[in-house]
Design an enzyme around this catalytic site. Structure first.
Site, PDB file in Angstrom:
ATOM      1  N   ASP A  37      -2.119   5.757  -1.507  1.00  0.00           N
ATOM      2  CA  ASP A  37      -3.231   5.335  -0.657  1.00  0.00           C
ATOM      3  C   ASP A  37      -2.737   5.250   0.782  1.00  0.00           C
ATOM      4  OD1 ASP A  37      -5.419   4.215   0.541  1.00  0.00           O
ATOM      5  OD2 ASP A  37      -5.514   2.436  -0.722  1.00  0.00           O
ATOM      6  N   HIS A  38      -2.813   6.382   1.492  1.00  0.00           N
ATOM      7  CA  HIS A  38      -2.270   6.484   2.846  1.00  0.00           C
ATOM      8  C   HIS A  38      -3.339   6.868   3.859  1.00  0.00           C
ATOM      9  CE1 HIS A  38       2.371   6.815   2.590  1.00  0.00           C
ATOM     10  NE2 HIS A  38       1.927   6.100   1.576  1.00  0.00           N
ATOM     11  N   GLY A 106       2.305  -3.088   1.937  1.00  0.00           N
ATOM     12  CA  GLY A 106       1.938  -2.040   2.878  1.00  0.00           C
ATOM     13  C   GLY A 106       3.028  -1.553   3.808  1.00  0.00           C
ATOM     14  N   GLU A 107       2.654  -0.536   4.609  1.00  0.00           N
ATOM     15  CA  GLU A 107       3.544   0.043   5.615  1.00  0.00           C
ATOM     16  C   GLU A 107       2.803   0.181   6.937  1.00  0.00           C
ATOM     17  OE1 GLU A 107       2.675   2.568   3.153  1.00  0.00           O
ATOM     18  OE2 GLU A 107       4.207   2.186   1.650  1.00  0.00           O
ATOM     19  N   ASN A 110       0.438   3.231   7.747  1.00  0.00           N
ATOM     20  CA  ASN A 110      -0.963   3.318   7.361  1.00  0.00           C
ATOM     21  C   ASN A 110      -1.830   2.213   7.932  1.00  0.00           C
ATOM     22  OD1 ASN A 110      -0.413   5.502   5.427  1.00  0.00           O
ATOM     23  ND2 ASN A 110       0.735   3.906   4.359  1.00  0.00           N
ATOM     24  N   SER A 172       9.985  -5.684  -4.853  1.00  0.00           N
ATOM     25  CA  SER A 172      11.260  -5.129  -4.410  1.00  0.00           C
ATOM     26  C   SER A 172      12.368  -6.171  -4.422  1.00  0.00           C
ATOM     27  CB  SER A 172      11.128  -4.559  -2.994  1.00  0.00           C
ATOM     28  OG  SER A 172      10.661  -5.562  -2.095  1.00  0.00           O
ATOM     29  N   GLY A 173      12.009  -7.437  -4.704  1.00  0.00           N
ATOM     30  CA  GLY A 173      12.976  -8.516  -4.757  1.00  0.00           C
ATOM     31  C   GLY A 173      12.391  -9.711  -5.480  1.00  0.00           C
ATOM     32  N   THR A 190       9.632   1.213  -7.272  1.00  0.00           N
ATOM     33  CA  THR A 190       9.992   2.623  -7.082  1.00  0.00           C
ATOM     34  C   THR A 190      11.478   2.887  -7.293  1.00  0.00           C
ATOM     35  OG1 THR A 190      10.168   2.224  -4.688  1.00  0.00           O
ATOM     36  CG2 THR A 190       8.072   3.088  -5.508  1.00  0.00           C
TER      37      THR A 190
END
Length: 320
Positions: A37-38, A106-107, A110, A172-173, A190
């Site tokens: 979803d980008h 998110g990033e 995007n 991620s952690g 991932t």
């Protein structure tokens, strides 16, 4: 037996192609389909980025068996969490209950299209508030919410599948694994990290699905596959902290300008050797993941990949 998935990667294919790939992947025997979803592709050479939710609706209508998952949607900037709950429920109805809402923090790539990218601590606070909003709306509750970052004066989702849409949260952690265990029905990651699965299970996620994703580039010519991977996926090894903060394809191109072809090929198996692709997939199985989706790098190679997967790869993966 692990649940084998196929990635509908919006950054490397257009909307009609993605729907066609979904239909082909289901026919080939894949168990689930995940969709990125980008707003932007990672690199200009990937060349696409259609609106994932429009494509998901079409895929839900065009398929009948495979499970669907957003991989992943960020509910803190580009989308308000109350709207995320509404569209997730709509896809749940269209798919007859086959959809799981995958969520992550998110990033910048995007989310900056609607305003400034928050500091990481603020993002985590916003993400937890978003989960607190989305979960009850998916469950059919009328919600009034007032937080530090979001307000929902009055919300109710009218069209929902018979079973509430499940949520999966990217981890991620320890902090994100705990969030996944507290608010969601599944975890997403991932990297094939056993300790991440352990953190999730220790926080209360034992017995729930764990979704992973592995990138490969199958093709008859290994040298050509290596070129494709370097051209389109050389950002892959930058790490999550870097990937989350770079603002656009130009920044990713600059950050990866010294990455060599052999560097990328070390992390992503390339070429016709089925054993190498099976081994990359097996790392997630050994780490404790229950669902693993393959990414075939290179938009034009998807039909060839799906034919090969049906004939050779999927039978091997079923044996793991």
């Amino acid at each position: 037996m692990v649940n084998v998935g196929y990635t509908l990667m919006c950054e490397q294919a257009g909307p009609k192609q993605l729907v066609d790939h979904a239909v082909r992947a289901e026919a080939a025997g894949f168990d689930h389909l995940v969709m990125s979803d980008h707003y932007y592709p990672w690199l200009d050479s990937q060349g696409h980025s259609p609106y994932a939710w429009s494509v998901l609706g079409a895929v839900a209508h065009a398929t009948s068996r495979a499970e669907l998952l957003s991989f992943v949607t960020c509910p803190i900037r580009r989308y308000h969490p109350a709207v995320v709950a509404q569209k997730a429920s709509t896809v749940g109805v269209l798919s007859d209950g086959r959809f799981t809402l995958g969520l992550g923090a998110g990033e910048n790539l995007n989310e900056h299209v609607v305003g400034g990218w928050p500091h990481v601590q603020q993002r985590h606070e916003m993400f937890e508030e978003a989960l607190q909003i989305i979960r009850p709306l998916l469950n059919g509750e009328t919600l009034t919410f007032s937080g530090n970052h979001f307000d929902v004066p009055d919300a109710y989702v009218w069209d929902r599948p018979e079973r509430p849409v499940p949520m999966a949260v990217a981890a991620s952690g320890r902090q994100s694994a705990t969030l996944a265990a507290e608010y969601a029905d599944a975890m997403i990651a991932t990297d094939p990290l056993p300790h991440l699965v352990e953190m999730y299970e220790d926080a209360g996620g034992a017995g729930r699905p764990r979704y992973g994703q592995v990138a490969i580039c199958y093709g008859p010519d290994e040298a050509e596959c290596r070129k494709i991977v370097h051209d389109q996926f050389r950002w892959f090894g930058l790490g999550w902290k870097v990937n989350a903060d770079l603002p656009g394809p130009d920044a990713f191109a600059a950050a990866t300008q010294f990455v060599r072809e052999e560097d990328v090929a070390e992390g992503i198996p390339c070429g016709p050797d089925t054993d190498r692709h099976v081994e990359a997939f097996k790392k997630f199985v050994d780490a404790g993941f229950t669902h693993v989706a393959l990414v075939q790098v290179g938009g034009d190679s998807q039909p060839m990949f799906l034919d090969w997967a049906q004939e050779e790869l999927l039978p091997r993966l079923r044996e793991l």
